[in-house]
Design a protein around this motif. Structure first.
Motif, mmCIF file in Angstrom:
data_model
loop_
_atom_site.group_PDB
_atom_site.id
_atom_site.type_symbol
_atom_site.label_atom_id
_atom_site.label_comp_id
_atom_site.label_asym_id
_atom_site.label_seq_id
_atom_site.Cartn_x
_atom_site.Cartn_y
_atom_site.Cartn_z
ATOM 1 N N THR A 34 3.440 -5.144 -6.266
ATOM 2 C CA THR A 34 4.256 -4.135 -5.585
ATOM 3 C C THR A 34 5.654 -4.075 -6.174
ATOM 4 O O THR A 34 6.209 -2.990 -6.411
ATOM 5 C CB THR A 34 4.336 -4.460 -4.083
ATOM 6 N N ASN A 35 6.238 -5.242 -6.418
ATOM 7 C CA ASN A 35 7.585 -5.274 -6.991
ATOM 8 C C ASN A 35 7.609 -4.651 -8.380
ATOM 9 O O ASN A 35 8.592 -4.012 -8.765
ATOM 10 C CB ASN A 35 8.090 -6.716 -7.049
ATOM 11 N N VAL A 36 6.551 -4.849 -9.133
ATOM 12 C CA VAL A 36 6.502 -4.257 -10.474
ATOM 13 C C VAL A 36 6.489 -2.737 -10.378
ATOM 14 O O VAL A 36 7.219 -2.035 -11.090
ATOM 15 C CB VAL A 36 5.281 -4.773 -11.248
ATOM 16 N N THR A 37 5.659 -2.206 -9.460
ATOM 17 C CA THR A 37 5.558 -0.748 -9.354
ATOM 18 C C THR A 37 6.813 -0.122 -8.776
ATOM 19 O O THR A 37 7.158 1.020 -9.101
ATOM 20 C CB THR A 37 4.344 -0.367 -8.480
ATOM 21 N N ARG A 38 7.515 -0.875 -7.917
ATOM 22 C CA ARG A 38 8.679 -0.300 -7.238
ATOM 23 C C ARG A 38 9.987 -0.544 -7.989
ATOM 24 O O ARG A 38 10.884 0.285 -7.949
ATOM 25 C CB ARG A 38 8.800 -0.878 -5.823
ATOM 26 N N GLY A 56 16.292 -8.321 -2.061
ATOM 27 C CA GLY A 56 15.070 -7.951 -1.378
ATOM 28 C C GLY A 56 14.420 -9.112 -0.673
ATOM 29 O O GLY A 56 14.706 -10.273 -0.914
ATOM 30 N N SER A 57 13.519 -8.759 0.258
ATOM 31 C CA SER A 57 12.831 -9.782 1.046
ATOM 32 C C SER A 57 11.492 -10.161 0.455
ATOM 33 O O SER A 57 10.855 -11.092 0.947
ATOM 34 C CB SER A 57 12.626 -9.260 2.474
ATOM 35 N N GLY A 58 11.039 -9.457 -0.595
ATOM 36 C CA GLY A 58 9.718 -9.743 -1.150
ATOM 37 C C GLY A 58 9.626 -11.119 -1.767
ATOM 38 O O GLY A 58 8.737 -11.913 -1.445
ATOM 39 N N VAL A 59 10.551 -11.440 -2.688
ATOM 40 C CA VAL A 59 10.533 -12.752 -3.332
ATOM 41 C C VAL A 59 10.771 -13.850 -2.304
ATOM 42 O O VAL A 59 10.127 -14.894 -2.327
ATOM 43 C CB VAL A 59 11.583 -12.804 -4.461
ATOM 44 N N THR A 76 0.816 -1.217 0.000
ATOM 45 C CA THR A 76 0.000 0.000 0.000
ATOM 46 C C THR A 76 0.849 1.265 0.000
ATOM 47 O O THR A 76 0.531 2.238 -0.684
ATOM 48 C CB THR A 76 -0.926 -0.006 1.221
ATOM 49 N N VAL A 77 1.934 1.256 0.770
ATOM 50 C CA VAL A 77 2.794 2.444 0.790
ATOM 51 C C VAL A 77 3.439 2.655 -0.583
ATOM 52 O O VAL A 77 3.601 3.785 -1.043
ATOM 53 C CB VAL A 77 3.856 2.303 1.893
ATOM 54 N N LEU A 134 2.097 1.848 -3.462
ATOM 55 C CA LEU A 134 1.073 2.412 -4.340
ATOM 56 C C LEU A 134 0.839 3.887 -4.045
ATOM 57 O O LEU A 134 0.659 4.697 -4.968
ATOM 58 C CB LEU A 134 -0.228 1.622 -4.188
ATOM 59 N N VAL A 135 0.819 4.230 -2.753
ATOM 60 C CA VAL A 135 0.654 5.646 -2.409
ATOM 61 C C VAL A 135 1.809 6.466 -2.972
ATOM 62 O O VAL A 135 1.617 7.561 -3.513
ATOM 63 C CB VAL A 135 0.561 5.803 -0.876
ATOM 64 N N ASN A 136 3.017 5.939 -2.872
ATOM 65 C CA ASN A 136 4.190 6.630 -3.412
ATOM 66 C C ASN A 136 4.079 6.799 -4.925
ATOM 67 O O ASN A 136 4.365 7.876 -5.475
ATOM 68 C CB ASN A 136 5.440 5.834 -3.050
ATOM 69 N N VAL A 137 3.642 5.727 -5.611
ATOM 70 C CA VAL A 137 3.512 5.795 -7.067
ATOM 71 C C VAL A 137 2.425 6.784 -7.464
ATOM 72 O O VAL A 137 2.596 7.614 -8.378
ATOM 73 C CB VAL A 137 3.218 4.389 -7.626
ATOM 74 N N GLN A 138 1.270 6.711 -6.776
ATOM 75 C CA GLN A 138 0.154 7.598 -7.142
ATOM 76 C C GLN A 138 0.483 9.061 -6.888
ATOM 77 O O GLN A 138 0.186 9.936 -7.710
ATOM 78 C CB GLN A 138 -1.089 7.165 -6.368
ATOM 79 N N SER A 139 1.105 9.331 -5.733
ATOM 80 C CA SER A 139 1.457 10.726 -5.455
ATOM 81 C C SER A 139 2.560 11.208 -6.396
ATOM 82 O O SER A 139 2.543 12.364 -6.851
ATOM 83 C CB SER A 139 1.912 10.860 -4.003
ATOM 84 N N GLY A 140 3.513 10.328 -6.728
ATOM 85 C CA GLY A 140 4.550 10.715 -7.671
ATOM 86 C C GLY A 140 3.990 10.999 -9.053
ATOM 87 O O GLY A 140 4.420 11.936 -9.738
ATOM 88 N N ALA A 141 3.031 10.176 -9.469
ATOM 89 C CA ALA A 141 2.412 10.402 -10.774
ATOM 90 C C ALA A 141 1.663 11.726 -10.801
ATOM 91 O O ALA A 141 1.692 12.471 -11.793
ATOM 92 C CB ALA A 141 1.476 9.238 -11.099
ATOM 93 N N ALA A 142 0.960 12.013 -9.678
ATOM 94 C CA ALA A 142 0.221 13.281 -9.627
ATOM 95 C C ALA A 142 1.166 14.476 -9.713
ATOM 96 O O ALA A 142 0.913 15.445 -10.436
ATOM 97 C CB ALA A 142 -0.599 13.334 -8.337
ATOM 98 N N LEU A 143 2.252 14.420 -8.971
ATOM 99 C CA LEU A 143 3.221 15.520 -9.029
ATOM 100 C C LEU A 143 3.810 15.672 -10.424
ATOM 101 O O LEU A 143 4.024 16.795 -10.917
ATOM 102 C CB LEU A 143 4.333 15.270 -8.001
ATOM 103 N N HIS A 144 4.077 14.560 -11.091
ATOM 104 C CA HIS A 144 4.632 14.614 -12.431
ATOM 105 C C HIS A 144 3.646 15.260 -13.401
ATOM 106 O O HIS A 144 4.029 16.085 -14.242
ATOM 107 C CB HIS A 144 4.972 13.191 -12.878
ATOM 108 N N ARG A 145 2.361 14.895 -13.280
ATOM 109 C CA ARG A 145 1.357 15.471 -14.185
ATOM 110 C C ARG A 145 1.125 16.944 -13.884
ATOM 111 O O ARG A 145 0.921 17.755 -14.793
ATOM 112 C CB ARG A 145 0.047 14.697 -14.050
#
Length: 436
Positions: free
Chosen positions: A311-315, A392-395, A197-198, A200-211
């Protein structure tokens, strides 16, 4: 309070000496003997009783010394004190210390010596008759038998104590192992909940700032900000829901295992992919076979694997498209999860344009702008598919989830992108369900 062995032996030797001395003085009150013989008798008493202070360190030697002291004392002394008590205690200690053969030999020698000595006496001068000799034999045998029984009892108690200590150590080791497994499980759960979730929040806020940086007109800026805040609100709401569910499980750690469906599962896969689309990914879902109800641990694990993969794809990549495939395999009793992305462009476009060839190929330029912007802003992530497979620890967490349920998981580069391929059982044994 338990005394040290040497102190206890010295105390016993002193008590025996006191008993023999008092008895000797009382019984010989009216007996008169020469001073040299009296001194020799008391010296033999001191030697016989004093040797008992070393009875557990050198049991056989002490038994021999007390026996020789008795052999010399009784023919020479007129007092006729109970020095035999010292030999009896030494004989018992020899058997109790595990020297059974030596104790039996000393008892036999004693009985034989007394019998021969009495047989050589003139008629009417014998000190011990046949009855007394039989009683002496019984006492000697009893001392050796009781010492042997004490030895057996001591060995049994020692073995019981060692078993109890071993069982206690094993219980402590199991408790530590259970605590470690539970700590890792909690860490993995919080990583999956908050990491997704964090991110996604980072990606969404970053996208908004970019636009906002590219579209300064107020109406477009307001629309972009509204969309971003709406997506962030929905994502954070989901994060709070899952975090409350996780904390609820921790608060109820002493309660029975829950049987209700988990807070997250494949039933919420649509919401999960929708959040990923809001972050700029083109997510497609494919289902083959006939879905069946999954046990709660498997359902949650499947959801977490998809969640962590997205999450790994977005990050960690610049991919613009992801395909989530659920293949139900009733013949093998498994469900196969395959999450594959297209890899994207791992470096920012050199000319500063939006998305480069990736957005032109997919036709989703606006979404790719947000994804690329967040990838540009995240300086701590590695966009290489090879690095994702080894770092990373995700996989690792996904693989641990699958193994805990008796399944398998592989992850690595494929067809220019990255693929996570997992197989989970559709049924669980009670042991697997507990470990999960």
């Amino acid at each position: 309070m338990r005394l040290p062995p040497r102190t206890a032996d010295a105390l016993v030797a002193g008590l025996v000496l006191l008993l023999v001395a008092v008895w000797t003085l009382v019984s010989g009150w009216h007996t008169h003997e020469s001073a040299p013989r009296a001194a020799l008798g008391w010296a033999l008493v001191l030697v016989g009783c004093g040797a008992l202070a070393f009875r557990r360190r050198w049991p056989v030697a002490v038994a021999v010394v007390t026996l020789l002291a008795c052999v010399a004392y009784y023919p020479l002394s007129e007092q006729d004190g109970p020095l035999m008590i010292a030999f009896a205690l030494a004989l018992y200690t020899t058997a109790a210390e595990g020297r059974f053969a030596a104790a039996a030999a000393l008892a036999a020698v004693t009985l034989l010596a007394v019998g021969l000595g009495e047989a050589r006496q003139a008629p009417g001068h014998r000190q011990i008759d046949e009855t007394a000799l039989a009683m002496l034999a019984g006492w000697l045998i009893s001392l050796v038998a009781v010492g042997r029984a004490q030895r057996t009892r001591t060995a049994y108690l020692h073995e019981v104590e060692q078993r109890a200590l071993a069982a206690e150590r094993e219980q402590e080791a199991r408790a530590r192992q259970s605590a470690t497994e539970e700590r890792l499980r909690i860490a993995r759960e919080l990583h999956d909940v908050l990491g997704h979730t964090v991110s996604l929040v980072n990606v969404q806020s970053g996208a908004a700032l970019h636009r906002l940086a590219k579209r300064p007109d107020p109406e477009s800026a307001l629309t972009t900000a509204t969309e971003a805040l709406t997506a962030v609100r929905a994502t954070s709401k989901d994060a709070l829901r899952e975090l409350r569910a996780t904390l609820g499980v921790l608060r109820g750690a002493d309660e029975a295992a829950p049987t209700a469906p988990p807070a997250s599962g494949l039933a919420l896969l649509g919401e999960l992919t929708a959040r990923a689309r809001a972050a700029g990914l083109d997510v497609r879902t494919r289902v083959t076979g006939t879905p069946v109800p999954l046990p709660p641990p498997v359902d949650l694990a499947a959801y977490r694997i998809v969640q962590e993969s997205l999450t790994n794809v977005t990050r960690h990549s610049a991919a613009s498209a992801v395909t989530v495939t659920l293949d139900w395999e009733p013949e093998s009793g498994t469900v196969r999860l395959r999450i594959a992305d297209d890899g994207g462009n791992p470096q920012p476009p050199p000319d500063g344009h939006d998305g480069g060839g990736t957005s032109a190929d997919t036709g989703t330029s606006a979404d790719t702008e947000g994804t690329q912007a967040s990838a540009d802003a995240d300086t701590d992530t590695d966009t290489s598919a090879d690095t994702r497979a080894s770092a990373g620890s995700g996989v690792r967490g996904m693989a641990e989830r699958a193994r805990a349920l008796g399944g398998t998981l592989t992850a690595g580069p494929a067809d220019g992108g990255f693929v996570v391929d997992a197989r989970l059982p559709t049924t669980l044994t009670p042991q697997e369900g507990t470990h999960a």
